[in-house]
Design a protein around this motif. Structure first.
Motif, short mmCIF file in Angstrom:
data_model
loop_
_atom_site.label_atom_id
_atom_site.label_comp_id
_atom_site.label_asym_id
_atom_site.label_seq_id
_atom_site.Cartn_x
_atom_site.Cartn_y
_atom_site.Cartn_z
N THR A 139 0.85 -1.19 0.00
CA THR A 139 0.00 0.00 0.00
C THR A 139 0.89 1.24 0.00
N ARG A 140 0.56 2.21 -0.85
CA ARG A 140 1.43 3.38 -1.01
C ARG A 140 0.73 4.66 -0.59
N ALA A 141 1.53 5.58 -0.09
CA ALA A 141 1.06 6.94 0.20
C ALA A 141 2.00 7.90 -0.52
N VAL A 142 1.42 8.72 -1.38
CA VAL A 142 2.21 9.63 -2.21
C VAL A 142 1.81 11.07 -1.87
N ARG A 143 2.80 11.92 -1.71
CA ARG A 143 2.51 13.33 -1.40
C ARG A 143 1.84 14.02 -2.59
N ASP A 144 0.85 14.85 -2.26
CA ASP A 144 0.19 15.68 -3.25
C ASP A 144 -0.05 17.04 -2.61
N GLY A 145 0.91 17.95 -2.78
CA GLY A 145 0.86 19.21 -2.07
C GLY A 145 1.07 18.97 -0.58
N GLY A 146 0.14 19.45 0.23
CA GLY A 146 0.23 19.22 1.67
C GLY A 146 -0.51 17.99 2.13
N ASP A 147 -1.02 17.21 1.17
CA ASP A 147 -1.80 16.02 1.49
C ASP A 147 -1.03 14.76 1.10
N TRP A 148 -1.65 13.62 1.42
CA TRP A 148 -1.17 12.31 1.00
C TRP A 148 -2.30 11.60 0.28
N LEU A 149 -1.96 10.85 -0.77
CA LEU A 149 -2.92 10.01 -1.48
C LEU A 149 -2.55 8.55 -1.20
N LEU A 150 -3.47 7.79 -0.61
CA LEU A 150 -3.22 6.41 -0.23
C LEU A 150 -3.92 5.46 -1.19
N THR A 151 -3.17 4.48 -1.66
CA THR A 151 -3.72 3.50 -2.60
C THR A 151 -3.20 2.11 -2.23
N GLY A 152 -4.11 1.13 -2.17
CA GLY A 152 -3.71 -0.24 -1.88
C GLY A 152 -4.87 -1.01 -1.27
N SER A 153 -4.56 -2.17 -0.72
CA SER A 153 -5.61 -3.00 -0.10
C SER A 153 -5.07 -3.66 1.15
N LYS A 154 -5.98 -3.95 2.07
CA LYS A 154 -5.66 -4.60 3.33
C LYS A 154 -6.60 -5.78 3.52
N MET A 155 -6.15 -6.79 4.26
CA MET A 155 -6.91 -8.02 4.38
C MET A 155 -6.97 -8.49 5.83
N PHE A 156 -8.08 -9.16 6.18
CA PHE A 156 -8.31 -9.73 7.52
C PHE A 156 -8.26 -8.65 8.61
N ILE A 157 -8.95 -7.55 8.37
CA ILE A 157 -8.89 -6.42 9.28
C ILE A 157 -10.07 -6.48 10.27
N THR A 158 -9.76 -6.76 11.53
CA THR A 158 -10.78 -6.82 12.57
C THR A 158 -11.41 -5.44 12.77
N ASN A 159 -12.72 -5.42 12.92
CA ASN A 159 -13.52 -4.19 13.04
C ASN A 159 -13.61 -3.44 11.71
#
Length: 382
Positions: A139-159
């Motif tokens: 999963t990646r987080a890329v800077r975009d100005g003062g923000d971050w753009l997060l892209t990816g997937s996660k699995m078996f996440i409780t709650n």
């Protein structure tokens, strides 16, 4: 060495036991069959302070020490591991991470919500391709100005499908653990998707999800800790989280022992209760010994945490032993029940299914053996 509980600890233990007997045990089978815990229990957990234990009162927490937290977790685990998991993740992994690594603004924003049960957190580390090898998450987080753009997937996440905030770990730099950063991501943001995982062997009532992030935009103020320090945030959270899992396993072992003793006194074969047969008593005695040993290992970790001493290896030891002991206990209890243990009219089949996952998440048994071995030898065998 004084193993007596303080008045406050004993009160927490009684409160948790009463709560489990009243609010959890009568419904555990129904929730297991429906594959969903009654969500209203979150608010009740918050009202009684179970979602704020060890968190300072100034941030809405209920304070207390880690032994009291383990006592409560044991009782919740005795009632239903699916409920115990709600607390272990939202409080143990997310809220405690915010308390330890968050800015004052982050603490004020999230801790009162999490500790009250008005919000739930999930810990988004595991991915479809990275479980034990979490340092190589994609999963990646890329800077975009003062923000971050997060892209990816996660699995078996409780709650995952219930959470209002996800503690997401994403790659912001080089390969390996030094390139990972942690972010507090509200789950209602555009691009944040989640799908519940059904058909699990155990913990059926727990909301387990696959998460997807498609250019989810968060400000830099959502970053938890320094850039590139996310992996250390995750590992410090998991070191304490393993204590909570182990305490929950103690609860499973207790439930197995109680059920086996009760049934052995009621069930008759060959003209007498099966409790009078030597090999049935052997099964019960083995569970009792595992219960005491597991509990003492958990209490040792809690004592080290509360005294500010290193505890990571001891936490791995407790989690390894207690999770394997929970499987043994459930298997022995099922053997005492015989054929009746194999149907869900009786609880021991659920205990076995729930116990089995304890040897897998927050570090498999094999990973913990490697961690303990490395600490003893100074040699990494990965």
């Amino acid at each position: 060495m004084d193993l007596a509980l303080s008045d406050e600890q004993a009160a927490v233990q009684r409160l948790a036991a009463e709560f489990a007997d009243r609010e959890i045990v009568p419904f555990a089978r129904e929730w297991d069959r429906a594959e969903q815990v009654d969500r209203s229990i979150v608010g009740r957990l918050g009202e009684l302070g179970f979602l704020g234990m060890t968190i300072p009162e100034e941030y809405g927490g209920s304070g207390g020490d880690h032994l009291a937290y383990c006592l409560a977790t044991e009782e919740l685990g005795r009632g239903d591991s699916a409920v115990r998991g709600i607390v272990s993740v939202s409080l143990g992994l997310v809220a405690k991470s915010v308390a330890a690594h968050g800015t004052e603004e982050q603490k004020r924003e999230w801790l009162p919500e999490l500790t009250s049960g008005r919000a739930l957190g999930c810990f988004a580390l595991t991915e479809p391709g990275t479980g034990s090898d979490a340092a190589n998450l994609t999963t990646r987080a890329v800077r975009d100005g003062g923000d971050w753009l997060l892209t990816g997937s996660k699995m078996f996440i409780t709650n995952g499908t219930w959470a209002d905030v996800a503690l997401v770990f994403a790659r912001t730099g080089e390969a390996g653990h030094r390139g990972v950063t942690a972010f507090l991501v509200p789950t209602g943001l555009p691009g944040f998707g989640r799908r519940e995982v059904h058909g699990k062997l155990g913990l059926r009532g727990q909301a387990t999800a696959e998460l997807s992030l498609d250019d989810v935009r968060v400000p830099d103020s959502a970053r938890l800790g320094a850039e590139g320090r996310g992996f250390s945030v995750a590992m410090s959270a998991l070191a304490k989280g393993r204590m909570s899992v182990a305490a929950g396993c103690v609860g499973i072992i207790r439930a197995c022992l109680d059920a086996a003793v009760r049934y052995a006194g009621e069930r008759e074969q060959f003209g007498r209760p099966i409790a009078s047969h030597q090999l049935v008593q052997e099964l019960i005695a083995d569970v009792s010994v595992d219960l005491d040993a597991s509990r003492m290992l958990v209490w040792r970790v809690a004592d080290l945490v509360d005294r500010g001493l290193p505890f990571a290896v001891e936490s791995s030891t407790a989690k390894l032993f207690a999770s394997e002991a929970a499987v043994r206990a459930a298997n022995s209890a099922l053997q005492v029940f015989g054929g009746y243990g194999y149907i869900d009219e009786y609880p021991v089949g659920k205990y076995l299914r729930d116990a089995r996952v304890m040897t897998l998440y927050e570090g498999t048994s094999q990973i913990h053996k490697l961690l303990i071995g490395r600490a003893l030898t100074g040699v990494s065998a990965f």
